[in-house]
Design a protein around this motif. Structure first.
Motif, PDB file in Angstrom:
ATOM      1  N   ASP A 208      36.928  44.631  42.816  1.00 16.98           N
ATOM      2  CA  ASP A 208      36.424  42.382  42.810  1.00 16.98           C
ATOM      3  C   ASP A 208      35.460  42.446  42.954  1.00 16.98           C
ATOM      4  OD1 ASP A 208      37.231  40.576  41.898  1.00 16.98           O
ATOM      5  OD2 ASP A 208      38.261  39.946  43.423  1.00 16.98           O
ATOM      6  N   GLU A 209      34.083  42.292  41.766  1.00 13.12           N
ATOM      7  CA  GLU A 209      33.339  41.732  41.519  1.00 13.12           C
ATOM      8  C   GLU A 209      32.095  42.670  43.000  1.00 13.12           C
ATOM      9  OE1 GLU A 209      32.071  37.950  41.281  1.00 13.12           O
ATOM     10  OE2 GLU A 209      34.044  37.177  40.004  1.00 13.12           O
TER      11      GLU A 209
ATOM     12  N   LYS B 243      41.346  36.211  38.048  1.00 12.52           N
ATOM     13  CA  LYS B 243      40.713  38.297  38.537  1.00 12.52           C
ATOM     14  C   LYS B 243      41.335  38.229  39.495  1.00 12.52           C
ATOM     15  CE  LYS B 243      36.621  36.878  37.852  1.00 12.52           C
ATOM     16  NZ  LYS B 243      36.967  35.440  37.628  1.00 12.52           N
ATOM     17  N   SER B 244      41.122  37.980  41.016  1.00 14.53           N
ATOM     18  CA  SER B 244      40.685  37.991  42.225  1.00 14.53           C
ATOM     19  C   SER B 244      42.380  38.445  42.581  1.00 14.53           C
ATOM     20  CB  SER B 244      40.503  37.930  43.643  1.00 14.53           C
ATOM     21  OG  SER B 244      39.165  37.338  42.809  1.00 14.53           O
ATOM     22  N   THR B 245      43.678  37.334  41.806  1.00 17.29           N
ATOM     23  CA  THR B 245      44.707  37.031  42.279  1.00 17.29           C
ATOM     24  C   THR B 245      46.037  38.979  41.526  1.00 17.29           C
ATOM     25  OG1 THR B 245      44.734  34.692  42.166  1.00 17.29           O
ATOM     26  CG2 THR B 245      47.356  36.513  42.298  1.00 17.29           C
TER      27      THR B 245
ATOM     28  N   PHE C  14      37.090  44.822  47.508  1.00 19.18           N
ATOM     29  CA  PHE C  14      37.694  43.337  47.551  1.00 19.18           C
ATOM     30  C   PHE C  14      36.432  42.445  47.116  1.00 19.18           C
ATOM     31  CE2 PHE C  14      40.989  45.214  50.234  1.00 19.18           C
ATOM     32  CZ  PHE C  14      41.767  44.081  49.666  1.00 19.18           C
ATOM     33  N   GLN C  15      36.406  41.507  46.619  1.00 22.92           N
ATOM     34  CA  GLN C  15      34.992  40.377  46.600  1.00 22.92           C
ATOM     35  C   GLN C  15      33.855  40.166  47.462  1.00 22.92           C
ATOM     36  OE1 GLN C  15      36.728  36.790  43.910  1.00 22.92           O
ATOM     37  NE2 GLN C  15      34.459  36.376  43.401  1.00 22.92           N
TER      38      GLN C  15
ATOM     39  N   ALA D  85      43.996  41.871  40.487  1.00 27.75           N
ATOM     40  CA  ALA D  85      44.116  42.314  41.551  1.00 27.75           C
ATOM     41  C   ALA D  85      44.107  43.059  42.883  1.00 27.75           C
ATOM     42  CB  ALA D  85      41.455  42.633  41.685  1.00 27.75           C
ATOM     43  N   ARG D  86      44.993  42.072  42.894  1.00 28.99           N
ATOM     44  CA  ARG D  86      45.568  42.346  44.055  1.00 28.99           C
ATOM     45  C   ARG D  86      47.027  42.806  43.700  1.00 28.99           C
ATOM     46  NH1 ARG D  86      42.046  39.069  47.010  1.00 28.99           N
ATOM     47  NH2 ARG D  86      41.668  39.498  48.945  1.00 28.99           N
TER      48      ARG D  86
END
Ligand code: ADP
Ligand code: MG
Length: 275
Positions: free
Chosen positions: A167-168, A47-49, A89-90, A51-52
């Protein structure tokens, strides 16, 4: 590509340097303007990848990512992409750049080259929207985790971007803080903002138009929250938990106590039981 496509990903792979396995493995995805998309999946699903990738902070190692019709591989597009797609960002510590709350919130609009009165107006609005008005002149280092998370959201909102990727953003917020943030996003969604919302709290996705389930670096499922919850416990194979209200909704629906049309939300169920 039609103008109303915000993100268009074709067979996107991403491999971190030194890593044996790709974090993203052939993602095909299109997001239209004005959609509110939730991205869910277990830890490490990518997920975070992703998002980036959507903010051109990472460039696909294979495949193509077009953001508002701009190819993220072309370096001359990066500034335009980042000025249109705000990112939360998370970990908010990665995002705080100034020592005072209002300066930190003003950073994004200042970089967009806005005039001081516009910047002031946007800072005032975004601090109010995130419940940080009383902290305006406070030091950023003295904020709690939840307040830092609100500040990260305030900084992104202050740019009044057409697109936001979060992200979260509620991981460190209390229940009221989570509710407040979802209300703000709901309002911005109604005004036409495109939102990509990563969450590990599945009950938060009920307000979204569309849910994308990530699993092992790929999109495993794509549809509406309601259709996702029709799987019942079937969603556990993706590392997702069925929220209590959805469990209750399924039981009442299967027992014929509420109709199939009732939404799997607290309001939907309460209204169906006590019209
Ligand atoms: P999620 O946000 O869904 O938890 P991530 O996108 O953070 O997933 O991670 C996807 C995969 O990429 C995981 O296997 C993770 O270990 C790996 N990964 C994430 N960040 C890095 C990094 N900076 N370097 C190497 N591998 C990474
Ligand atoms: Mg993550």
């Amino acid at each position: 590509m039609p103008e109303d496509v915000v993100f268009s990903l074709r067979d996107v792979y991403f491999k971190y340097p030194g890593s044996d396995e790709a974090a993203l493995k052939g993602i095909d995805l299109e997001v239209q303007a004005g959609e509110w998309v939730a991205l869910v999946g277990s830890n490490g699903s990518g997920k975070s990848t992703l998002a980036r990738i959507l903010n051109a902070l990472l460039i696909p190692t294979q495949g193509a990512c077009f953001i508002l019709d701009m190819d993220s591989k072309e370096s001359e597009n990066i500034w335009a992409i980042r000025s249109k797609v705000a990112m939360v960002f998370q970990n908010p510590d990665n995002q705080i750049v100034a020592s005072v709350v209002e300066d930190d919130t003003a950073f994004g609009p200042e970089n967009l080259g806005l005039c001081p009165s516009d910047i002031c107006e946007k800072v005032t609005w975004s601090l109010d929207a995130t419940g940080l008005t009383e902290y305006r002149n406070k030091a950023t280092y003295a904020l709690s985790g939840g307040q830092k998370q609100r500040l990260a959201v305030a900084g992104a909102l202050a740019m009044t971007p057409p697109v936001i990727v979060l992200d979260e953003p509620t991981a460190m917020l209390d229940p009221q803080g989570r509710k407040d943030l979802l209300n703000v996003l709901s309002e911005l969604h109604m005004q036409g903002m495109t939102i990509v919302y990563i969450s590990h709290r599945i009950e938060e996705i009920l307000s979204c138009d569309r849910v994308i389930v990530m699993n092992e670096g790929n999109v495993s499922w794509d549809g509406t929250p309601r259709d996702l919850f029709e799987f019942g416990k079937g969603i556990e194979k993706w590392g997702l938990e069925v929220p209590p209200i959805v469990r209750l909704w399924s039981m009442l629906k299967n027992a014929g106590i509420i109709s199939k049309e009732v939404q799997p939300t607290k309001d939907g169920v309460v209204h169906a039981l006590c019209p």
